[in-house]
Write a protein that holds these residues in place. Structure first.
Motif, PDB file in Angstrom:
ATOM      1  N   PHE A  58       0.827  -1.207   0.000  1.00 18.36           N
ATOM      2  CA  PHE A  58       0.000   0.000   0.000  1.00 18.36           C
ATOM      3  C   PHE A  58       0.867   1.265   0.000  1.00 18.36           C
ATOM      4  N   GLU A  59       1.896   1.259   0.835  1.00 20.52           N
ATOM      5  CA  GLU A  59       2.749   2.442   0.976  1.00 20.52           C
ATOM      6  C   GLU A  59       3.855   2.506  -0.062  1.00 20.52           C
ATOM      7  N   GLY A  60       4.166   1.384  -0.704  1.00 17.07           N
ATOM      8  CA  GLY A  60       5.273   1.337  -1.653  1.00 17.07           C
ATOM      9  C   GLY A  60       4.830   1.043  -3.059  1.00 17.07           C
ATOM     10  N   LYS A  61       5.026  -0.190  -3.459  1.00 16.94           N
ATOM     11  CA  LYS A  61       4.777  -0.655  -4.828  1.00 16.94           C
ATOM     12  C   LYS A  61       3.407  -0.237  -5.373  1.00 16.94           C
ATOM     13  N   GLY A  62       2.389  -0.273  -4.537  1.00 21.16           N
ATOM     14  CA  GLY A  62       1.036   0.037  -4.992  1.00 21.16           C
ATOM     15  C   GLY A  62       0.751   1.518  -5.144  1.00 21.16           C
ATOM     16  N   THR A  63       1.555   2.348  -4.542  1.00 17.93           N
ATOM     17  CA  THR A  63       1.376   3.807  -4.518  1.00 17.93           C
ATOM     18  C   THR A  63      -0.024   4.229  -4.062  1.00 17.93           C
ATOM     19  N   CYS A  64      -0.705   3.375  -3.335  1.00 17.15           N
ATOM     20  CA  CYS A  64      -2.067   3.646  -2.875  1.00 17.15           C
ATOM     21  C   CYS A  64      -2.116   4.824  -1.900  1.00 17.15           C
ATOM     22  N   ALA A  65      -1.060   4.953  -1.079  1.00 15.25           N
ATOM     23  CA  ALA A  65      -1.032   5.997  -0.055  1.00 15.25           C
ATOM     24  C   ALA A  65      -1.021   7.395  -0.648  1.00 15.25           C
ATOM     25  N   THR A  66      -0.774   7.500  -1.936  1.00 15.02           N
ATOM     26  CA  THR A  66      -0.809   8.798  -2.603  1.00 15.02           C
ATOM     27  C   THR A  66      -2.218   9.384  -2.532  1.00 15.02           C
ATOM     28  N   CYS A  67      -3.234   8.541  -2.674  1.00  8.47           N
ATOM     29  CA  CYS A  67      -4.621   9.009  -2.714  1.00  8.47           C
ATOM     30  C   CYS A  67      -5.471   8.578  -1.518  1.00  8.47           C
ATOM     31  N   HIS A  68      -5.028   7.553  -0.777  1.00 13.93           N
ATOM     32  CA  HIS A  68      -5.815   7.024   0.337  1.00 13.93           C
ATOM     33  C   HIS A  68      -5.031   7.115   1.638  1.00 13.93           C
ATOM     34  N   LYS A  69      -5.716   7.483   2.697  1.00 13.01           N
ATOM     35  CA  LYS A  69      -5.160   7.501   4.053  1.00 13.01           C
ATOM     36  C   LYS A  69      -6.046   6.625   4.932  1.00 13.01           C
ATOM     37  N   PRO A  70      -5.507   6.124   6.038  1.00 10.39           N
ATOM     38  CA  PRO A  70      -6.310   5.227   6.888  1.00 10.39           C
ATOM     39  C   PRO A  70      -7.644   5.825   7.339  1.00 10.39           C
ATOM     40  N   ASP A  71      -7.641   7.050   7.831  1.00  8.55           N
ATOM     41  CA  ASP A  71      -8.891   7.591   8.376  1.00  8.55           C
ATOM     42  C   ASP A  71      -9.229   8.991   7.862  1.00  8.55           C
ATOM     43  N   LEU A  72      -8.742   9.332   6.670  1.00  9.48           N
ATOM     44  CA  LEU A  72      -8.950  10.664   6.111  1.00  9.48           C
ATOM     45  C   LEU A  72      -9.199  10.554   4.610  1.00  9.48           C
ATOM     46  N   LYS A  73     -10.252  11.213   4.129  1.00 10.54           N
ATOM     47  CA  LYS A  73     -10.514  11.220   2.693  1.00 10.54           C
ATOM     48  C   LYS A  73      -9.603  12.254   2.038  1.00 10.54           C
ATOM     49  N   LEU A  74      -8.842  11.802   1.056  1.00  7.67           N
ATOM     50  CA  LEU A  74      -8.024  12.708   0.243  1.00  7.67           C
ATOM     51  C   LEU A  74      -8.633  12.720  -1.144  1.00  7.67           C
ATOM     52  N   VAL A  75      -7.873  12.262  -2.114  1.00  7.76           N
ATOM     53  CA  VAL A  75      -8.414  12.088  -3.456  1.00  7.76           C
ATOM     54  C   VAL A  75      -9.413  10.937  -3.431  1.00  7.76           C
ATOM     55  N   GLY A  76      -9.012   9.858  -2.794  1.00 11.08           N
ATOM     56  CA  GLY A  76      -9.877   8.689  -2.661  1.00 11.08           C
ATOM     57  C   GLY A  76     -10.409   8.568  -1.247  1.00 11.08           C
ATOM     58  N   PRO A  77     -11.350   7.668  -1.045  1.00 12.34           N
ATOM     59  CA  PRO A  77     -11.919   7.463   0.296  1.00 12.34           C
ATOM     60  C   PRO A  77     -10.895   6.891   1.271  1.00 12.34           C
ATOM     61  N   SER A  78     -11.182   7.064   2.559  1.00 11.99           N
ATOM     62  CA  SER A  78     -10.293   6.522   3.593  1.00 11.99           C
ATOM     63  C   SER A  78     -10.394   5.004   3.625  1.00 11.99           C
ATOM     64  N   LEU A  79      -9.377   4.371   4.176  1.00 12.22           N
ATOM     65  CA  LEU A  79      -9.391   2.910   4.307  1.00 12.22           C
ATOM     66  C   LEU A  79     -10.508   2.461   5.247  1.00 12.22           C
ATOM     67  N   VAL A  80     -10.791   3.263   6.262  1.00  9.75           N
ATOM     68  CA  VAL A  80     -11.882   2.937   7.182  1.00  9.75           C
ATOM     69  C   VAL A  80     -13.196   2.874   6.410  1.00  9.75           C
ATOM     70  N   ASP A  81     -13.442   3.867   5.546  1.00  5.39           N
ATOM     71  CA  ASP A  81     -14.675   3.890   4.748  1.00  5.39           C
ATOM     72  C   ASP A  81     -14.718   2.724   3.769  1.00  5.39           C
ATOM     73  N   ILE A  82     -13.590   2.469   3.108  1.00  8.94           N
ATOM     74  CA  ILE A  82     -13.535   1.361   2.147  1.00  8.94           C
ATOM     75  C   ILE A  82     -13.851   0.044   2.847  1.00  8.94           C
ATOM     76  N   ALA A  83     -13.206  -0.215   3.978  1.00  6.86           N
ATOM     77  CA  ALA A  83     -13.413  -1.468   4.717  1.00  6.86           C
ATOM     78  C   ALA A  83     -14.860  -1.605   5.169  1.00  6.86           C
ATOM     79  N   LYS A  84     -15.435  -0.521   5.673  1.00  6.28           N
ATOM     80  CA  LYS A  84     -16.818  -0.568   6.155  1.00  6.28           C
ATOM     81  C   LYS A  84     -17.788  -0.853   5.007  1.00  6.28           C
ATOM     82  N   ILE A  85     -17.649  -0.148   3.909  1.00  9.19           N
ATOM     83  CA  ILE A  85     -18.577  -0.316   2.788  1.00  9.19           C
ATOM     84  C   ILE A  85     -18.434  -1.699   2.160  1.00  9.19           C
TER      85      ILE A  85
END
Length: 137
Positions: A56-83
């Motif tokens: 998530f933090e490296g190869k996937g570059t996911c952290a660029t748009c997603h944060k654990p508990d904050l919506k940036l460009v993409g939804p937060s991981l908390v929201d993704i997991a819940k939905i």
């Protein structure tokens, strides 16, 4: 003779402790164990989460748009997991480009560009990412 007996007792005691596992500091997956020697709930429930975090933090570059508990460009991981939990979705299939977006369809075009990368991931890498996301809820 007494010295040999003491050494023998110490050797047997050491072997006994070693063979019983001694004081384990990790579970079977290499995750930190609790004080009683058992894995933490998160580590037991999500054994691949640490690997997923690294992706998530490296190869996937996911952290660029997603944060654990904050919506940036993409939804937060908390929201993704819940939905995905509530809707019984499949994150792995989504990352393969084989499932519709469940969280924020308006951002799908932005995420769609990343499928070129996520489609190159092995199933274990995708499962690791999924477990990391679920471990955040």
């Amino acid at each position: 003779m007494k010295t040999i007996s003491i050494k023998l007792v110490l050797i047997l005691l050491s072997l006994s402790i070693w063979s019983c596992g001694g004081n384990k500091k990790e579970d079977q997956y290499g995750n930190p164990a609790t004080k009683d020697g058992n894995a933490t709930t998160e580590a037991s429930e999500f054994p691949l989460a640490e690997k997923g975090k690294a992706i998530f933090e490296g190869k996937g570059t996911c952290a660029t748009c997603h944060k654990p508990d904050l919506k940036l460009v993409g939804p937060s991981l908390v929201d993704i997991a819940k939905i995905y939990t509530d809707k019984k979705g499949n994150i792995v299939n989504f990352l393969k480009g084989e499932a519709e977006p469940l969280v924020d369809p308006s951002q799908f075009q932005v995420m769609k560009a990343n499928f070129a990368l996520t489609k190159t991931f092995s199933n274990q890498e995708l499962q690791s990412l999924e477990q990391y996301i679920y471990s955040q809820k």
